[in-house]
Scaffold this motif. Structure first.
Motif, PDB file in Angstrom:
ATOM      1  N   GLY A   9       0.770  -1.129  -0.070  1.00 22.51           N
ATOM      2  CA  GLY A   9      -0.089  -0.031  -0.038  1.00 22.51           C
ATOM      3  C   GLY A   9       0.853   1.300   0.188  1.00 22.51           C
ATOM      4  N   ALA A  10       0.834   1.873  -0.936  1.00 19.29           N
ATOM      5  CA  ALA A  10       1.755   3.122  -1.299  1.00 19.29           C
ATOM      6  C   ALA A  10       0.910   4.471  -1.487  1.00 19.29           C
ATOM      7  CB  ALA A  10       2.827   2.960  -2.450  1.00 19.29           C
ATOM      8  N   GLY A  11      -0.397   4.274  -0.811  1.00 17.97           N
ATOM      9  CA  GLY A  11      -1.181   5.730  -0.798  1.00 17.97           C
ATOM     10  C   GLY A  11      -0.426   7.040   0.030  1.00 17.97           C
ATOM     11  N   ALA A  12      -1.192   7.720   0.264  1.00 17.45           N
ATOM     12  CA  ALA A  12      -0.707   8.983   1.071  1.00 17.45           C
ATOM     13  C   ALA A  12       0.055   8.530   2.551  1.00 17.45           C
ATOM     14  CB  ALA A  12      -1.729   9.593   1.379  1.00 17.45           C
ATOM     15  N   MET A  13      -0.750   7.501   3.285  1.00 16.69           N
ATOM     16  CA  MET A  13       0.056   7.118   4.567  1.00 16.69           C
ATOM     17  C   MET A  13       1.056   6.028   4.287  1.00 16.69           C
ATOM     18  SD  MET A  13      -0.012   7.075   7.949  1.00 16.69           S
ATOM     19  CE  MET A  13      -1.567   7.672   8.367  1.00 16.69           C
ATOM     20  N   GLY A  14       0.880   5.082   3.350  1.00 11.51           N
ATOM     21  CA  GLY A  14       1.992   4.070   3.246  1.00 11.51           C
ATOM     22  C   GLY A  14       3.114   4.590   2.739  1.00 11.51           C
ATOM     23  N   ILE A 121      -3.087   2.646  13.205  1.00 10.80           N
ATOM     24  CA  ILE A 121      -2.421   3.821  12.924  1.00 10.80           C
ATOM     25  C   ILE A 121      -3.512   5.097  13.293  1.00 10.80           C
ATOM     26  CG2 ILE A 121      -1.503   5.614  11.331  1.00 10.80           C
ATOM     27  CD1 ILE A 121      -0.751   2.841   9.517  1.00 10.80           C
ATOM     28  N   ILE A 122      -2.994   5.823  14.207  1.00 11.83           N
ATOM     29  CA  ILE A 122      -3.857   6.803  14.556  1.00 11.83           C
ATOM     30  C   ILE A 122      -2.819   8.388  14.593  1.00 11.83           C
ATOM     31  CG2 ILE A 122      -5.180   8.015  16.608  1.00 11.83           C
ATOM     32  CD1 ILE A 122      -5.916   5.314  17.699  1.00 11.83           C
ATOM     33  N   GLY A 123      -3.669   9.201  13.423  1.00 10.52           N
ATOM     34  CA  GLY A 123      -2.972  10.521  13.404  1.00 10.52           C
ATOM     35  C   GLY A 123      -2.798  10.568  11.646  1.00 10.52           C
ATOM     36  N   SER A 124      -2.352  11.553  11.217  1.00 10.54           N
ATOM     37  CA  SER A 124      -2.193  12.048  10.056  1.00 10.54           C
ATOM     38  C   SER A 124      -0.625  11.433   9.483  1.00 10.54           C
ATOM     39  CB  SER A 124      -2.129  13.527   9.790  1.00 10.54           C
ATOM     40  OG  SER A 124      -3.083  13.978  10.122  1.00 10.54           O
ATOM     41  N   PRO A 125      -0.397  11.224   8.283  1.00 10.52           N
ATOM     42  CA  PRO A 125       1.008  10.746   7.802  1.00 10.52           C
ATOM     43  C   PRO A 125       1.733  11.720   8.290  1.00 10.52           C
ATOM     44  CG  PRO A 125      -0.748  10.882   6.096  1.00 10.52           C
ATOM     45  CD  PRO A 125      -1.339  11.597   7.091  1.00 10.52           C
ATOM     46  N   PRO A 126       3.178  11.225   8.565  1.00 14.14           N
ATOM     47  CA  PRO A 126       4.442  11.839   8.898  1.00 14.14           C
ATOM     48  C   PRO A 126       4.905  12.694   7.889  1.00 14.14           C
ATOM     49  CG  PRO A 126       5.056   9.539   8.418  1.00 14.14           C
ATOM     50  CD  PRO A 126       3.507   9.725   8.312  1.00 14.14           C
ATOM     51  N   THR A 127       5.316  13.928   8.250  1.00 14.62           N
ATOM     52  CA  THR A 127       6.062  14.983   7.363  1.00 14.62           C
ATOM     53  C   THR A 127       7.166  15.429   7.865  1.00 14.62           C
ATOM     54  OG1 THR A 127       4.685  16.827   8.385  1.00 14.62           O
ATOM     55  CG2 THR A 127       3.484  15.624   6.611  1.00 14.62           C
ATOM     56  N   GLU A 129       7.651  18.373   9.048  1.00 15.00           N
ATOM     57  CA  GLU A 129       7.143  18.915  10.081  1.00 15.00           C
ATOM     58  C   GLU A 129       6.454  18.460  11.132  1.00 15.00           C
ATOM     59  OE1 GLU A 129       5.991  19.759   6.769  1.00 15.00           O
ATOM     60  OE2 GLU A 129       7.737  21.062   6.341  1.00 15.00           O
ATOM     61  N   SER A 130       6.416  17.191  11.116  1.00 15.80           N
ATOM     62  CA  SER A 130       5.583  16.433  12.155  1.00 15.80           C
ATOM     63  C   SER A 130       6.086  15.206  12.411  1.00 15.80           C
ATOM     64  CB  SER A 130       4.024  16.368  11.970  1.00 15.80           C
ATOM     65  OG  SER A 130       3.830  15.453  10.891  1.00 15.80           O
ATOM     66  N   THR A 131       6.010  14.821  13.545  1.00 15.76           N
ATOM     67  CA  THR A 131       6.543  13.602  13.946  1.00 15.76           C
ATOM     68  C   THR A 131       5.629  12.437  13.383  1.00 15.76           C
ATOM     69  OG1 THR A 131       5.333  13.259  16.015  1.00 15.76           O
ATOM     70  CG2 THR A 131       7.662  14.335  16.265  1.00 15.76           C
ATOM     71  N   GLY A 132       4.393  12.557  13.058  1.00 15.04           N
ATOM     72  CA  GLY A 132       3.496  11.604  12.163  1.00 15.04           C
ATOM     73  C   GLY A 132       2.730  10.938  13.419  1.00 15.04           C
ATOM     74  N   PRO A 133       1.737   9.997  13.044  1.00 15.05           N
ATOM     75  CA  PRO A 133       0.669   9.235  13.630  1.00 15.05           C
ATOM     76  C   PRO A 133       1.600   8.305  14.902  1.00 15.05           C
ATOM     77  CG  PRO A 133       1.189   8.081  11.546  1.00 15.05           C
ATOM     78  CD  PRO A 133       1.885   9.313  11.493  1.00 15.05           C
ATOM     79  N   LYS A 134       0.570   7.772  15.487  1.00  9.53           N
ATOM     80  CA  LYS A 134       1.350   6.699  16.600  1.00  9.53           C
ATOM     81  C   LYS A 134       0.764   5.454  15.903  1.00  9.53           C
ATOM     82  CE  LYS A 134      -0.104   9.756  20.603  1.00  9.53           C
ATOM     83  NZ  LYS A 134      -0.983  10.656  19.687  1.00  9.53           N
ATOM     84  N   PHE A 135       1.684   4.251  16.126  1.00 15.03           N
ATOM     85  CA  PHE A 135       1.676   3.156  15.494  1.00 15.03           C
ATOM     86  C   PHE A 135       1.191   2.214  16.697  1.00 15.03           C
ATOM     87  CE2 PHE A 135       3.713   5.436  12.198  1.00 15.03           C
ATOM     88  CZ  PHE A 135       3.125   4.997  11.198  1.00 15.03           C
ATOM     89  N   GLN A 215     -13.939  23.487  10.566  1.00 14.85           N
ATOM     90  CA  GLN A 215     -13.258  24.212   9.346  1.00 14.85           C
ATOM     91  C   GLN A 215     -12.097  23.632   8.956  1.00 14.85           C
ATOM     92  OE1 GLN A 215     -13.049  27.902  11.431  1.00 14.85           O
ATOM     93  NE2 GLN A 215     -14.928  28.886  10.182  1.00 14.85           N
ATOM     94  N   LYS A 216     -11.487  22.712   9.772  1.00 17.47           N
ATOM     95  CA  LYS A 216     -10.532  22.062   9.055  1.00 17.47           C
ATOM     96  C   LYS A 216     -10.466  20.695   8.840  1.00 17.47           C
ATOM     97  CE  LYS A 216      -5.516  20.303  10.501  1.00 17.47           C
ATOM     98  NZ  LYS A 216      -5.792  19.249   9.852  1.00 17.47           N
ATOM     99  N   SER A 217     -11.247  19.901   9.638  1.00 12.17           N
ATOM    100  CA  SER A 217     -11.724  18.463   9.516  1.00 12.17           C
ATOM    101  C   SER A 217     -12.728  18.313   8.270  1.00 12.17           C
ATOM    102  CB  SER A 217     -12.138  18.009  10.842  1.00 12.17           C
ATOM    103  OG  SER A 217     -13.299  18.317  11.165  1.00 12.17           O
ATOM    104  N   ILE A 218     -13.553  18.893   8.213  1.00 12.75           N
ATOM    105  CA  ILE A 218     -14.418  18.644   7.102  1.00 12.75           C
ATOM    106  C   ILE A 218     -13.973  18.921   5.735  1.00 12.75           C
ATOM    107  CG2 ILE A 218     -16.673  19.524   6.130  1.00 12.75           C
ATOM    108  CD1 ILE A 218     -17.875  19.481   8.969  1.00 12.75           C
ATOM    109  N   PRO A 219     -13.308  19.864   5.301  1.00 16.64           N
ATOM    110  CA  PRO A 219     -12.525  20.075   3.990  1.00 16.64           C
ATOM    111  C   PRO A 219     -11.539  18.761   4.025  1.00 16.64           C
ATOM    112  CG  PRO A 219     -12.756  22.085   5.065  1.00 16.64           C
ATOM    113  CD  PRO A 219     -13.125  21.302   6.045  1.00 16.64           C
ATOM    114  N   ASP A 220     -10.522  18.639   5.126  1.00 18.26           N
ATOM    115  CA  ASP A 220      -9.726  17.651   4.856  1.00 18.26           C
ATOM    116  C   ASP A 220     -10.417  16.128   4.546  1.00 18.26           C
ATOM    117  OD1 ASP A 220      -7.847  19.295   5.537  1.00 18.26           O
ATOM    118  OD2 ASP A 220      -7.398  18.474   7.268  1.00 18.26           O
ATOM    119  N   MET A 221     -11.502  16.165   4.973  1.00 18.71           N
ATOM    120  CA  MET A 221     -12.283  14.532   4.702  1.00 18.71           C
ATOM    121  C   MET A 221     -12.516  14.603   3.227  1.00 18.71           C
ATOM    122  SD  MET A 221     -15.760  13.921   4.074  1.00 18.71           S
ATOM    123  CE  MET A 221     -16.759  15.107   4.895  1.00 18.71           C
TER     124      MET A 221
END
Length: 281
Positions: A9-14, A121-127, A129-135, A215-221
């Motif tokens: 799986g090489a989507g946004a998260m993978g 996986i809980i959280g957004s993909p690592p970037t 600027e961020s440490t990323g999600p918890k595994f 305002q953040k989560s709905i457009p992100d969805m």
């Protein structure tokens, strides 16, 4: 020799997870046959190596990070290859599935000689600027998943059997994504009834944190809605037919299916929601 980790799986998260692992010295393999040009480019940019399936079975660790509807198919695809592999390690399912689906995957891979672990996986993909999600990982008595922590991921090892991580994902996603679906439903109702402006003003006065969140989560969805449909069905199955909440999440699946169809059409619903939120994104 570097640690070799395969990601199905090489989507946004993978792909983001693969990039983080390569940045911390791991060799990361994936499958690219039949994937779109966009996905192939994502694999290349992440530093992942596209290989044939036989090479996947030689990895030190295999991670499955795919949409929930594809999780069992991944296990079925890998089962004969893992059974024939000369060395055995661990397979971790990190998909948004319920414990019963996780049990099907465990049964599919039984007899391969590989340890089958449960992940969430809980959280957004690592970037950058961020440490990323918890595994989160459960059922890992042999501590195979420690390789993830050694290579830059935020591992949370659960002292619990297989099924616990999947249950955690169901409960958390039910709260988090369920709130997004509820918000989208009621904001569309506000727009259709002429009460949007007053609702926004009232939320700004009495629920400002929730308004900011929407305002953040709905457009992100919007671009993710198609993936959330199967996840809502997984949550409904997790709750079971005797729980009235099960019907709620079946309805949420319909909400996200409607948004997904809108994304493939003219985006009218997204425009309405953005208008209610005063968010032109």
């Amino acid at each position: 020799m570097p640690t070799t980790i395969a990601i199905i799986g090489a989507g946004a998260m993978g792909s983001a997870v693969g990039h983080r692992l390569t940045q911390h010295g791991a060799r990361v393999l994936t499958l690219a046959d039949g994937r779109s040009a966009k996905t192939v480019a994502r694999i290349r940019d992440a530093g992942m190596e596209p290989v044939v399936i036989d090479e996947i079975a030689a990895a030190d660790l295999i991670l499955s990070i795919v949409p929930p509807a594809e999780a069992i198919g991944v296990a079925e695809l890998l089962s004969p290859k893992l059974r024939d592999a000369k060395t055995k390690s661990a397979f971790i399912d990190f998909n948004a599935i319920n414990p019963a689906t996780m049990q099907q995957i465990t049964s599919t891979l039984a007899g391969t000689g590989w340890d089958v672990l449960d992940g969430a996986i809980i959280g957004s993909p690592p970037t950058a600027e961020s440490t990323g999600p918890k595994f989160y990982v459960s059922g890992d008595q042999a501590r195979h998943s420690s390789l993830l922590e050694k290579h830059g991921l935020n591992l949370r090892l659960m002292e619990a059997p297989v099924g616990a991580a999947s249950a955690l994902k169901m409960v958390y996603a039910g709260l988090n994504k369920g709130l997004v679906g509820l918000g989208a439903t009621m904001l569309l109702a506000a727009a259709g009834s002429g009460s949007a402006e007053s609702l926004r003003g009232e939320m700004n006065d009495s629920l400002p944190e929730l308004l900011l969140r929407f305002q953040k989560s709905i457009p992100d969805m919007y671009p993710k809605a198609y993936r959330w449909v199967a996840e809502m069905h997984e949550i409904a199955e997790f709750l079971g037919p005797d729980d009235p909440g099960s019907a709620l999440f079946k309805a949420m699946a319909d909400v996200f299916a409607r948004i997904a169809a809108d994304q493939n059409a003219d985006g009218q619903l997204a425009a309405i929601l953005n208008g209610v939120l005063e968010n032109p994104a």
